[in-house]
Every structure is written in structure tokens, then in C-alpha cells.
Design an enzyme around this catalytic site. Structure first.
Site, PDB file in Angstrom:
ATOM      1  N   SER A   1      -1.587   3.218   8.164  1.00 52.85           N
ATOM      2  CA  SER A   1      -1.625   1.961   7.424  1.00 52.85           C
ATOM      3  C   SER A   1      -1.445   0.784   8.375  1.00 52.85           C
ATOM      4  O   SER A   1      -0.482   0.729   9.133  1.00 52.85           O
ATOM      5  CB  SER A   1      -0.526   1.941   6.367  1.00 52.85           C
ATOM      6  OG  SER A   1      -0.759   2.931   5.389  1.00 52.85           O
TER       7      SER A   1
ATOM      8  N   GLU B   1       1.863  -3.635   9.975  1.00 48.15           N
ATOM      9  CA  GLU B   1       2.747  -2.461   9.901  1.00 48.15           C
ATOM     10  C   GLU B   1       2.631  -1.652  11.187  1.00 48.15           C
ATOM     11  O   GLU B   1       3.613  -1.118  11.683  1.00 48.15           O
ATOM     12  CB  GLU B   1       2.398  -1.598   8.697  1.00 48.15           C
ATOM     13  CG  GLU B   1       3.295  -0.384   8.538  1.00 48.15           C
ATOM     14  CD  GLU B   1       3.130   0.325   7.219  1.00 48.15           C
ATOM     15  OE1 GLU B   1       3.323   1.553   7.191  1.00 48.15           O
ATOM     16  OE2 GLU B   1       2.832  -0.343   6.206  1.00 48.15           O
TER      17      GLU B   1
ATOM     18  N   ARG C   1       9.919  -1.022   6.055  1.00 45.84           N
ATOM     19  CA  ARG C   1       9.350  -0.678   7.362  1.00 45.84           C
ATOM     20  C   ARG C   1      10.059  -1.378   8.513  1.00 45.84           C
ATOM     21  O   ARG C   1       9.431  -1.769   9.504  1.00 45.84           O
ATOM     22  CB  ARG C   1       7.838  -0.971   7.407  1.00 45.84           C
ATOM     23  CG  ARG C   1       7.036  -0.283   6.329  1.00 45.84           C
ATOM     24  CD  ARG C   1       7.082   1.241   6.464  1.00 45.84           C
ATOM     25  NE  ARG C   1       6.338   1.874   5.397  1.00 45.84           N
ATOM     26  CZ  ARG C   1       6.876   2.322   4.256  1.00 45.84           C
ATOM     27  NH1 ARG C   1       8.187   2.234   4.071  1.00 45.84           N
ATOM     28  NH2 ARG C   1       6.133   2.891   3.336  1.00 45.84           N
TER      29      ARG C   1
END
Length: 322
Positions: free
Chosen positions: A245, A315, A196
Site C-alpha cells: 500500500s 505509507e 502506521r
């Protein structure tokens, strides 16, 4: 049912926003001759999934690539620049976003399948559009993009992933406009992908990307996309004001399991709540502020650390002034 913002950049008839500049507003840069839409003190809450947050000092929706380059060239690096896609994995803080927010519209939402199984995608194309065009062309390997709520620009920047695959697995290269207006093509290796995260510089706007697929059968590709869509519907709170998320999965762990084990399921702060359905999702129950949402996330991080000794990493991107 909360409308998911797959087409917020468009008018109801599918046309691009009308290019306009409000000439009554004094700008700190030369706005004459620009063909895109420039808005001062632009509300961002309607453009993000949480439906919270302050305004952008400036919002620019370029007419096309040359217009974007012209605009950024005039800024010449004097103001912060942030690209905004569908606003899914994002908290815009209540104090708003300084500088300029760039939002790519219809001109950047193209997807073309080449004969070599490479997909040419505009930076504003959604994951649903990319995977659907790939299915129709018999290009397999990008079905996982059906499960990521966002646009190509965001996928490339954040190494978006779902269901066992991520952008690093399929990206060939991408075209980027740097904050000063320079146009560059970057191969995937230059992005130095990790989980990520990429090495794209702050303020860079991804305007297009190429994904490598493989030959497939449209019916089988469609079936896999259907499986992914159903899995998301069954496991995630898609009908709420959420941001996707919240925390990255620590090595060898699942973030949602850590949050659940720490007793955070259903925990609240103001109008924000940890989802009962999926504990790695935060929800705006109706009257949350961005401070409520971010504060709840920090409360969860503290509880997980106290319970397990593991520090969860965000995230979701958090931007703007507190």
C-alpha cells in the site's frame, strides 16, 4: 511470477548466511572479531520488492543478538543505522543509503507459543511464519499478520495492520537494541502507536516482540488465514514488483478510491505505473528507477489534491539519498 522474498536472508538449504568480514576493506569502525557478515557498498535493490535503488554504505547481518549489540556498540552512534526486513513497504532511493543497514537473519526468525497464548517472536520472523506457528499451536488473534508482507521488526515499528486489525491490538512489549548498542524492553504503551506510526527512535532495531493471542481451534484459524490470503491474491498485484500500500487511508476515506477518482489508474512515469488492479499500489514494470516510482507517487498526490483537496500521506517508507 516474481518470487516474494520470504526467505531472502537464508541460503537455498535454509541455513544462515556464513559469518564473514572482508578484511580487505577499510572500515571507519573496529570490525575485528565480529561474527556477522559485513559488506561495504552493498546492493540493496535485490533485497527490496521494487527491485530498485542504490547501495548501502555498509550492510551488516549479525550472527545473533550479542553480535548485533557488539557491532552497534562499536559504532557508538557515529553513523546512521537503518533496519531492513523483507523490503516490502520501502523505496530505497537511487543514491543509496548512508551509514549502516542492519538485516536480521535466521537467528532472529524464531516463533514460540507460550501456554498463556503469548507468541514470542524474533524480529526477523515473517508475518506468514508467525501466523502459521500460531495456527499450529491453536493461538488465535494474529491471523491478520498473514496479510502483511514483512517481518516482526517492521510490524512493530510501523504498527502494521490489515483486515481490520493492527499490531497495537496485540503487542505486549518488544525488545530493542538502540543505535549505541543498549538493549531495552519497551511495553506497547511506550510506543505511542497511531495509524502506521510509532515512537520508536530512529536507528533502533527491534530484535523480538511478544504478541497476545487467545485460545482458538487450528482449523478455524487456518480457514481465516486462507480467507485473508485469497483476498490479497484477488485484490492486490502480488505477482509484480511492487511495494504494498502506497498511501495511508485518510480519515473516513479509502486511498485507492481517491486515486481512482482522480483518474490515476494505470498512470505511468518512466518504468513505474499505478496498478490497474489496485490503485493504491505502484508497480515497477521492469525498468523503473526509484526516482520514477517516487516521482509517480508525488504526481498522484498532486492529482488527488487538485481533485479533492485531500493530501495523501505516504505509507511506503522512502529512504536514502536522491
Amino acid at each position: 511470477m516474481t518470487r516474494q522474498p520470504d526467505d531472502w536472508a537464508m541460503h537455498d538449504d535454509g541455513s544462515a548466511p556464513t559469518a564473514e568480514v572482508d578484511e580487505t576493506v577499510t572500515t571507519p569502525f573496529d570490525a575485528q572479531g565480529l561474527r556477522g557478515k559485513l559488506t561495504a557498498n552493498a546492493p540493496l535493490a535485490p533485497l527490496v520488492w521494487f527491485k530498485t535503488g542504490g547501495n548501502a554504505d555498509w550492510l551488516y547481518e549479525p550472527a545473533d543478538l550479542e553480535d548485533l549489540r557488539e557491532f552497534l556498540g562499536r559504532l557508538d552512534g557515529t553513523m546512521p543505522v537503518m533496519a531492513l526486513g523483507l523490503g516490502s513497504n520501502l523505496i530505497v532511493r537511487d543514491g543509496g543509503v548512508p551509514g549502516v543497514v542492519i538485516r536480521l537473519g535466521k537467528a532472529f526468525a524464531t516463533v514460540e507459543a507460550r501456554r498463556d497464548m503469548v507468541l514470542e517472536c524474533g524480529g526477523g520472523a515473517s508475518g506468514i511464519l508467525v501466523s502459521s506457528r500460531a495456527r499450529d499451536a491453536g493461538v488465535a488473534g494474529v491471523e491478520f499478520l498473514r496479510g502483511i508482507p514483512g517481518t516482526v521488526g517492521g510490524f512493530v515499528r510501523m504498527n502494521g495492520g490489515a483486515y481490520g486489525r493492527e499490531v497495537a491490538d496485540v503487542l505486549v512489549d518488544c525488545d530493542v537494541v538502540l543505535p549505541e548498542g543498549e538493549f531495552v524492553t519497551l511495553p506497547a504503551a511506550d510506543l505511542q502507536y497511531t495509524y502506521r506510526h510509532s515512537a520508536l527512535p530512529d536507528g533502533a532495531v527491534v530484535v523480538s516482540a511478544r504478541f497476545q493471542g487467545r485460545e482458538g481451534i487450528p482449523e478455524e484459524i487456518g480457514a481465516e488465514m486462507g480467507r485473508i490470503a485469497n483476498a490479497r491474491e484477488q485484490s492486490q498485484p502480488l505477482r509484480t514488483k511492487t511495494g504494498g500500500s502506497t498511501f495511508k487511508n485518510p480519515p473516513g476515506e479509502k486511498a485507492w478510491q481517491l486515486v481512482d477518482a482522480a483518474g490515476c489508474r494505470g498512470m505511468t512515469k518512466g518504468g513505474a505505473q499505478v496498478s490497474e488492479k489496485h490503485t493504491n499500489f505502484l508497480i515497477n514494470t521492469g525498468n523503473a528507477t526509484s526516482a520514477d516510482i517516487e516521482g509517480l507517487g508525488e504526481d498522484v498526490r498532486r492529482k488527488v489534491y487538485a481533485e479533492t483537496g485531500i493530501t495523501l500521506e505516504w505509507e511506503i517508507q522512502r529512504v536514502g539519498r536522491p
